[in-house]
Motif scaffolding. Structure first.
Motif, mmCIF file in Angstrom:
data_model
loop_
_atom_site.group_PDB
_atom_site.id
_atom_site.type_symbol
_atom_site.label_atom_id
_atom_site.label_comp_id
_atom_site.label_asym_id
_atom_site.label_seq_id
_atom_site.Cartn_x
_atom_site.Cartn_y
_atom_site.Cartn_z
ATOM 1 N N PHE A 1 8.324 148.996 62.552
ATOM 2 C CA PHE A 1 9.820 148.812 62.550
ATOM 3 C C PHE A 1 10.214 147.632 61.325
ATOM 4 O O PHE A 1 9.503 146.848 61.086
ATOM 5 C CB PHE A 1 10.402 148.065 63.901
ATOM 6 C CG PHE A 1 11.657 147.825 63.995
ATOM 7 C CD1 PHE A 1 12.651 148.718 64.270
ATOM 8 C CD2 PHE A 1 12.303 146.748 63.655
ATOM 9 C CE1 PHE A 1 13.966 148.578 64.172
ATOM 10 C CE2 PHE A 1 13.858 146.433 63.740
ATOM 11 C CZ PHE A 1 14.602 147.510 63.688
ATOM 12 N N ASN A 2 11.030 148.307 60.533
ATOM 13 C CA ASN A 2 11.437 147.540 59.361
ATOM 14 C C ASN A 2 12.882 147.330 59.575
ATOM 15 O O ASN A 2 13.853 148.020 59.457
ATOM 16 C CB ASN A 2 11.382 148.501 58.223
ATOM 17 C CG ASN A 2 11.495 147.682 57.010
ATOM 18 O OD1 ASN A 2 12.642 147.057 56.549
ATOM 19 N ND2 ASN A 2 10.692 147.583 55.864
ATOM 20 N N PRO A 3 13.628 145.832 59.598
ATOM 21 C CA PRO A 3 14.667 145.498 59.830
ATOM 22 C C PRO A 3 15.839 145.917 58.692
ATOM 23 O O PRO A 3 16.731 146.291 59.072
ATOM 24 C CB PRO A 3 14.628 143.890 60.223
ATOM 25 C CG PRO A 3 13.280 143.693 60.385
ATOM 26 C CD PRO A 3 12.275 144.805 59.948
ATOM 27 N N ILE A 4 15.500 145.804 57.592
ATOM 28 C CA ILE A 4 16.135 146.131 56.649
ATOM 29 C C ILE A 4 16.360 147.759 56.512
ATOM 30 O O ILE A 4 17.375 147.995 56.339
ATOM 31 C CB ILE A 4 15.348 145.787 54.975
ATOM 32 C CG1 ILE A 4 15.315 144.241 54.872
ATOM 33 C CG2 ILE A 4 16.295 146.163 53.820
ATOM 34 C CD1 ILE A 4 14.944 143.754 53.821
ATOM 35 N N GLN A 5 15.471 148.421 56.649
ATOM 36 C CA GLN A 5 15.458 149.846 56.842
ATOM 37 C C GLN A 5 16.442 150.278 57.986
ATOM 38 O O GLN A 5 17.341 151.008 57.775
ATOM 39 C CB GLN A 5 14.225 150.488 57.154
ATOM 40 C CG GLN A 5 14.338 151.921 57.209
ATOM 41 C CD GLN A 5 12.947 152.638 57.672
ATOM 42 O OE1 GLN A 5 11.995 152.122 58.253
ATOM 43 N NE2 GLN A 5 12.744 153.984 56.961
ATOM 44 N N PHE A 6 16.427 149.562 59.191
ATOM 45 C CA PHE A 6 17.293 149.741 60.250
ATOM 46 C C PHE A 6 19.054 149.316 59.968
ATOM 47 O O PHE A 6 19.525 150.254 60.098
ATOM 48 C CB PHE A 6 16.795 148.878 61.426
ATOM 49 C CG PHE A 6 17.696 148.712 62.544
ATOM 50 C CD1 PHE A 6 17.761 149.840 63.446
ATOM 51 C CD2 PHE A 6 18.566 147.437 62.855
ATOM 52 C CE1 PHE A 6 18.723 149.892 64.481
ATOM 53 C CE2 PHE A 6 19.596 147.638 63.967
ATOM 54 C CZ PHE A 6 19.609 148.637 64.826
ATOM 55 N N TYR A 7 18.946 148.133 59.335
ATOM 56 C CA TYR A 7 20.236 147.929 59.028
ATOM 57 C C TYR A 7 20.806 148.703 58.061
ATOM 58 O O TYR A 7 22.066 149.046 57.930
ATOM 59 C CB TYR A 7 20.383 146.574 58.395
ATOM 60 C CG TYR A 7 19.913 145.237 59.398
ATOM 61 C CD1 TYR A 7 20.546 145.332 60.698
ATOM 62 C CD2 TYR A 7 19.169 144.243 59.195
ATOM 63 C CE1 TYR A 7 20.227 144.296 61.647
ATOM 64 C CE2 TYR A 7 18.792 143.141 60.080
ATOM 65 C CZ TYR A 7 19.331 143.503 61.405
ATOM 66 O OH TYR A 7 19.292 142.379 62.404
ATOM 67 N N LEU A 8 20.246 149.346 56.896
ATOM 68 C CA LEU A 8 20.589 150.228 56.191
ATOM 69 C C LEU A 8 21.208 151.648 56.627
ATOM 70 O O LEU A 8 22.388 152.080 56.475
ATOM 71 C CB LEU A 8 19.647 150.530 54.977
ATOM 72 C CG LEU A 8 19.565 149.349 53.828
ATOM 73 C CD1 LEU A 8 18.397 149.892 52.990
ATOM 74 C CD2 LEU A 8 20.858 149.475 52.856
ATOM 75 N N ARG A 9 20.400 152.008 57.704
ATOM 76 C CA ARG A 9 20.584 153.075 58.312
ATOM 77 C C ARG A 9 21.803 153.058 59.292
ATOM 78 O O ARG A 9 22.536 154.016 59.098
ATOM 79 C CB ARG A 9 19.300 153.719 58.964
ATOM 80 C CG ARG A 9 18.336 154.137 58.326
ATOM 81 C CD ARG A 9 16.978 154.900 59.284
ATOM 82 N NE ARG A 9 16.177 155.335 58.567
ATOM 83 C CZ ARG A 9 15.290 156.484 58.995
ATOM 84 N NH1 ARG A 9 15.288 156.482 60.582
ATOM 85 N NH2 ARG A 9 14.388 156.801 58.003
ATOM 86 N N ARG A 10 21.995 152.089 60.002
ATOM 87 C CA ARG A 10 22.994 151.639 60.708
ATOM 88 C C ARG A 10 24.619 151.607 59.897
ATOM 89 O O ARG A 10 25.348 152.118 60.330
ATOM 90 C CB ARG A 10 22.821 150.581 61.600
ATOM 91 C CG ARG A 10 21.657 150.678 62.690
ATOM 92 C CD ARG A 10 22.390 151.653 63.554
ATOM 93 N NE ARG A 10 21.902 152.983 63.655
ATOM 94 C CZ ARG A 10 22.423 153.928 64.240
ATOM 95 N NH1 ARG A 10 23.434 153.916 65.157
ATOM 96 N NH2 ARG A 10 21.983 155.183 63.985
ATOM 97 N N PHE A 11 24.058 150.843 58.748
ATOM 98 C CA PHE A 11 25.533 150.760 57.926
ATOM 99 C C PHE A 11 26.060 152.019 57.457
ATOM 100 O O PHE A 11 27.258 152.319 57.526
ATOM 101 C CB PHE A 11 25.207 149.839 56.640
ATOM 102 C CG PHE A 11 26.196 149.466 55.798
ATOM 103 C CD1 PHE A 11 27.405 148.642 56.100
ATOM 104 C CD2 PHE A 11 26.458 150.371 54.902
ATOM 105 C CE1 PHE A 11 28.305 148.586 55.385
ATOM 106 C CE2 PHE A 11 27.420 150.391 53.805
ATOM 107 C CZ PHE A 11 28.671 149.117 54.124
ATOM 108 N N PHE A 12 25.222 153.054 57.039
ATOM 109 C CA PHE A 12 25.376 154.100 56.479
ATOM 110 C C PHE A 12 25.893 155.041 57.469
ATOM 111 O O PHE A 12 26.592 156.183 57.183
ATOM 112 C CB PHE A 12 24.412 154.745 55.579
ATOM 113 C CG PHE A 12 24.517 154.246 54.085
ATOM 114 C CD1 PHE A 12 25.238 154.763 53.207
ATOM 115 C CD2 PHE A 12 23.844 153.195 54.007
ATOM 116 C CE1 PHE A 12 25.124 154.416 51.752
ATOM 117 C CE2 PHE A 12 23.758 152.813 52.570
ATOM 118 C CZ PHE A 12 24.306 153.127 51.388
#
Length: 365
Positions: A65-76
Motif C-alpha cells: 500500500f502506497n499512501p501517495i498513490q492512494f491519494y492521487l487515485r482518490r483525487f482523480f
C-alpha cells in the motif's frame, strides 16, 4: 481494479433511494406513510459510505500500500466531477437566477469546498454543492485510510472502534437538542458531519473482516432468499424511526450492514442485478447532477393528478434525465480522469519503489 457486481448494485440501491428522498421532499401533500417511505431513501447515503469503506478494503493490500498513490487515485476519482458540479452550482445564481445554497455562500465556503475540508466548516459543509456534505465525510475517511490499512488485521480492535463510533455519533447527534441550538447551519453541521457518519464507515470495515473470515460467496439460494427478505424487511421497518428519535438514522446502519452482507455473500438477484449495477456504476455523477435536474423539472412540469402520481412522474423523469447526463459525465469525465489518476499513481509508486531500492543497504554475502 476489479469490479464487484454486488458493490455496483448496492450503489444503485443507494442512488435510487437518495433521488427518491429529494423528489419526495419536493412534492407537497404526500400521504404520511408514503412520505415516510420516501424519506427512508436518505439512508442511501449511509449505504454509500458503507460500500465505500468495503470497496477500499477489498482492493487495498497492506504489503504494497502506497499512501501517495492512494491519494492521487482518490483525487482523480472524485475531484474532477465534484469541481465541475461546484462551479456549475456556484454560477447558477448569475446564469439562471437560481441558488441551491441554504445560506449566502461565503468565500470561505467555496475555498474549503475546493480543498475538501468543508466538513470542518459549519456554514459551508453543504452550502456550495447540494449534498456536498457526503463528499466532506468521504474526504475525511480517505485522509485516515492509510492508518486503517495498517490495522485491518486487528479484528477485535475494529469491533471496539465500531461500538465507540456509535456512541460518539449518538452523542454528536444529540448536541443540538441538549444545547438547544437553533441556528440552522449548526444543526445541519451536527447532522451531517463525519462523527455522525463514522459508524457507516466502521461497519463497512467490519463487513470486510467478516466476509474475509467466512470465505467465498454461498450458493445456497434458499438461505439467500430468506435472509435477504428478513434483512430488507427489517431495514424498511427500522426506517420509520427516523422521524421519531434524534439520531435514529444510526439505527439503520446495522440493518444496511445486513443488506450489504447478504448482497456480498449470496448475490440474491433482487439485490444484485444489471439494472441496479447500471445506476451504481454512474451513481456519483447522478448524485451530483440530480439536484439540478429535479429543480428544472419542477419548474417546467405541469402539476397533474394526485400528489402520489406527481411523485411517480417526477421520480421517473428525474432518474432518466439524471442517468442520461450521468452516462455522459461518466464516460467523458469520470472514466478518463480515473485512468489518468491510475497512471500518475502507478508512476509515483514505481519511482518510490526504485528510490527505496537504491537507498537500501547492500546485501552482505
Amino acid at each position: 481494479m476489479q469490479r464487484y457486481a454486488f458493490l455496483d448494485s448496492l450503489r444503485g440501491i443507494a442512488i435510487l433511494g437518495v433521488v427518491m428522498t429529494h423528489v419526495g421532499q419536493s412534492v407537497a401533500g404526500l400521504p404520511p406513510y408514503f412520505a415516510a417511505f420516501t424519506h427512508f431513501g436518505l439512508r442511501g447515503v449511509q449505504l454509500f459510505f458503507m460500500v465505500s469503506a468495503l470497496t477500499l478494503c477489498l482492493v487495498a493490500r497492506e504489503d504494497n500500500f502506497n499512501p501517495i498513490q492512494f491519494y492521487l487515485r482518490r483525487f482523480f476519482r472524485v475531484a474532477p466531477m465534484f469541481y465541475l458540479a461546484a462551479i456549475f452550482y456556484l454560477l447558477c445564481p448569475k446564469l439562471f437566477g437560481i441558488s441551491f445554497a441554504s445560506n449566502e455562500v461565503w468565500a470561505v465556503d467555496a475555498i474549503t469546498t475546493f480543498l475538501f475540508v468543508h466538513g470542518f466548516n459549519p456554514h459551508g459543509i453543504n452550502n456550495v454543492v447540494p449534498g456536498g456534505w457526503s463528499i466532506a465525510s468521504e474526504a475525511i475517511f480517505y485522509a485516515i485510510f492509510p492508518w486503517i490499512v495498517l490495522s485491518l488485521a486487528l479484528s477485535r480492535r475494529w469491533v471496539i472502534l465500531t461500538v465507540l463510533s456509535f456512541a460518539v455519533a449518538f452523542a454528536n447527534a444529540a448536541i443540538p437538542s441538549v444545547l438547544n441550538i437553533v441556528d440552522a447551519s449548526w444543526r445541519d453541521f451536527f447532522h451531517f458531519n463525519f462523527l455522525t457518519n463514522a459508524p457507516s464507515f466502521a461497519t463497512g470495515i467490519l463487513l470486510f473482516l467478516a466476509l474475509k473470515r467466512v470465505g467465498p460467496k454461498s450458493e445456497n439460494s434458499r438461505v439467500a432468499m430468506i435472509g435477504s427478505a428478513l434483512v430488507v424487511s427489517s431495514a424498511i421497518a427500522v426506517s420509520f424511526l427516523s422521524d421519531v428519535l434524534p439520531g435514529a438514522q444510526l439505527f439503520m446502519v446495522p440493518a444496511l450492514g445486513g443488506v450489504t452482507f447478504v448482497a456480498a455473500r449470496y448475490e440474491w438477484p433482487i439485490l444484485v442485478n444489471r439494472f441496479l449495477s447500471f445506476f451504481g456504476e454512474t451513481s456519483f455523477s447522478i448524485y451530483l447532477v440530480h439536484f439540478g435536474v429535479l429543480h428544472w423539472l419542477i419548474a417546467v412540469a405541469p402539476v397533474i393528478g394526485s400528489s402520489a402520481g406527481q411523485f411517480v412522474i417526477l421520480y421517473v423523469f428525474t432518474l432518466i434525465i439524471s442517468a442520461f447526463i450521468g452516462i455522459i459525465c461518466y464516460k467523458c469525465v469520470e472514466r478518463p480522469m480515473v485512468k489518468i489518476g491510475r497512471r500518475i499513481g502507478d508512476r509515483v509508486a514505481e519511482c518510490e519503489g526504485a528510490r527505496k531500492k537504491v537507498m537500501a543497504p547492500p546485501t552482505v554475502r
